[in-house]
Design an enzyme around this catalytic site. Structure first.
Site, mmCIF file in Angstrom:
data_model
loop_
_atom_site.group_PDB
_atom_site.id
_atom_site.type_symbol
_atom_site.label_atom_id
_atom_site.label_comp_id
_atom_site.label_asym_id
_atom_site.label_seq_id
_atom_site.Cartn_x
_atom_site.Cartn_y
_atom_site.Cartn_z
ATOM 1 C CD GLU A 12 39.549 42.962 -9.303
ATOM 2 O OE1 GLU A 12 38.456 43.368 -9.772
ATOM 3 O OE2 GLU A 12 40.583 42.906 -9.968
ATOM 4 C CG ASN A 17 40.682 50.902 -9.466
ATOM 5 O OD1 ASN A 17 41.631 51.337 -10.127
ATOM 6 N ND2 ASN A 17 39.993 49.834 -9.816
#
Ligand code: ADP
Length: 389
Positions: free
Chosen positions: A379, A7
């Site tokens: 996530e 990310n």
């Protein structure tokens, strides 16, 4: 199968290494302050958290640092099979995760026009990782994908239709991996099939979004074309009268850059309270009698309540309301304050489960007509699952 989840932010790179045989997280961490002289690298392996500080001039060096640490541990003699990338904006095109090709990368670059603070960093993360791991598949998992099938009456703005069509101006919605993960876990908690449920998922963190999930699909959500719309957030204003933008530009002599900064970085809980964007500090200051901190706190409660109320109407009822993310998972006061106004629905909070329970759980009594749940989001795991799929 070993999956590395990345990310990438403009000056940070978060990672999580999964063994997807049993969905075990083998290591996780983050490189922060990339490009600055005092970079920070934190990582957790075998339950031990470590921190180091040294300069990481660019994302390439940050990723090499991550790989070097992993090779001392779970990657010793092993190789990564795939890399999953969080990408914030998938624009009008991507309603599902995709294998990254040159065309996909070009699209991610192009959708920077909708997410200038996020997509360029996401694309940089992908390019860097493709250089380090040229031989493995890379998968882009979009925050917007879960909301791709919103009905037109939920995604269309009240501006001239031709302009919406010309520029792809519409509600896209965000936190898709989180809303979809949390809705699925809620169904498991209720021992009922997701396809039979109406759920409102409340992702309340630094960034906040609420989602109406019918039969496992997003049918409305509070964020818009960008993550600025909706509930008041840590430093983001959430929805305001659009005329305020013009008013402030004129009165304060701001340019577009300055107004963007003001609405994204200086507003929200921080801007209202003058104390902090961190909800823990807001709660402490409010409890000590700070009036502006109280106002910021109450504004957040009220904004979440309003979305829940409207989504009950959108869904024509609700089976469960689920709280997640930093504030939603941890603040029992926020949950209690919001549920207080839901007694008309027959919501009956179990104060012990709300205040003293931990992890994933129901926080309503068995007599409650609507279930309320807490589900810590994950996530990264969703991105790893999507990568395997
Ligand atoms: P992000 O959107 O950056 O992922 P998080 O979901 O981690 O954000 O949420 C961060 C927010 O959660 C911060 O406002 C923080 O104050 C809040 N938070 C974390 N722990 C608690 C807690 N125990 N009580 C209240 N708020 C908390």
């Amino acid at each position: 199968m070993l999956v590395l989840v990345l990310n990438a932010g403009s000056s940070s790179l978060k990672f999580n290494l999964y063994d997807m045989t049993h969905e075990d997280s083998l290591a996780e961490g983050m490189a922060e302050r990339i490009g600055l002289p005092d970079g920070i690298f934190t990582w957790t392996m075998d339950g031990v958290k470590r921190e180091d500080s040294f300069p990481m001039p660019d994302h390439g060096i940050a990723l090499e640092t991550i790989i070097a640490r992993l090779q001392e541990g779970p990657l010793k003699g092993e190789r990564i099979h795939a890399v999953g990338h969080r990408v914030v904006h998938g624009g009008p095109k991507y309603g599902d995760s995709v294998l990254v090709t040159d065309e996909v990368l070009r699209d991610i670059d192009a959708y920077a026009m909708y997410a200038p603070l996020h997509n360029p960093a996401n694309a940089l993360g992908i390019r860097t990782a493709k250089q380090v791991f040229p031989e493995v598949p890379h998968v882009a998992v979009f925050d917007t994908a879960f909301h791709h099938d919103l009905p037109p009456h939920a995604y269309t703005y009240g501006i001239p239709y031709e302009l919406s069509q010309k520029y792809g101006i519409r509600r896209y919605g965000f936190h898709g991996s989180s809303h979809s993960f949390v809705a699925a876990r809620t169904a498991i908690l209720l021992c009922r099939p997701l396809r039979a449920l109406k759920i409102i998922t409340c992702h309340v963190g630094n960034g906040t979004s609420i989602c109406a999930v019918r039969h496992g699909r997003s049918i409305d959500t509070s964020m818009g074309m960008t993550p600025l719309q909706g509930v008041v957030m840590g430093t983001r204003s959430g929805s305001i009268d659009p005329s305020i933008v013009e008013f402030l530009i004129e009165q304060e002599h701001l340019d577009f850059n300055q107004i963007t900064q003001l609405l994204n970085k200086k507003s929200g809980l921080l801007g209202i309270s003058g104390v902090s964007s961190d909800f823990r500090e807001i709660e402490i200051a409010a409890n000590q009698g700070n009036e502006r901190a109280k106002l910021a706190r109450d504004l957040l409660y009220n904004a979440v309540r309003k979305f829940i109320g409207s989504y009950i109407a959108v869904l024509n009822g609700v089976d469960a309301i689920t709280f997640t993310a930093g504030i939603g998972t941890n603040s029992h006061t926020l949950r209690a304050e919001i549920c207080k106004n839901l007694s008309f629905l027959g919501v009956e909070l179990d104060p012990v489960a709300n205040e003293h329970g931990t992890g994933e759980r129901l926080i309503t009594t068995s007599a409650s007509k609507v279930a309320v749940a807490v589900v810590p989001t994950n996530e990264e795991l969703m991105i790893a699952r999507e990568t395997v799929r």
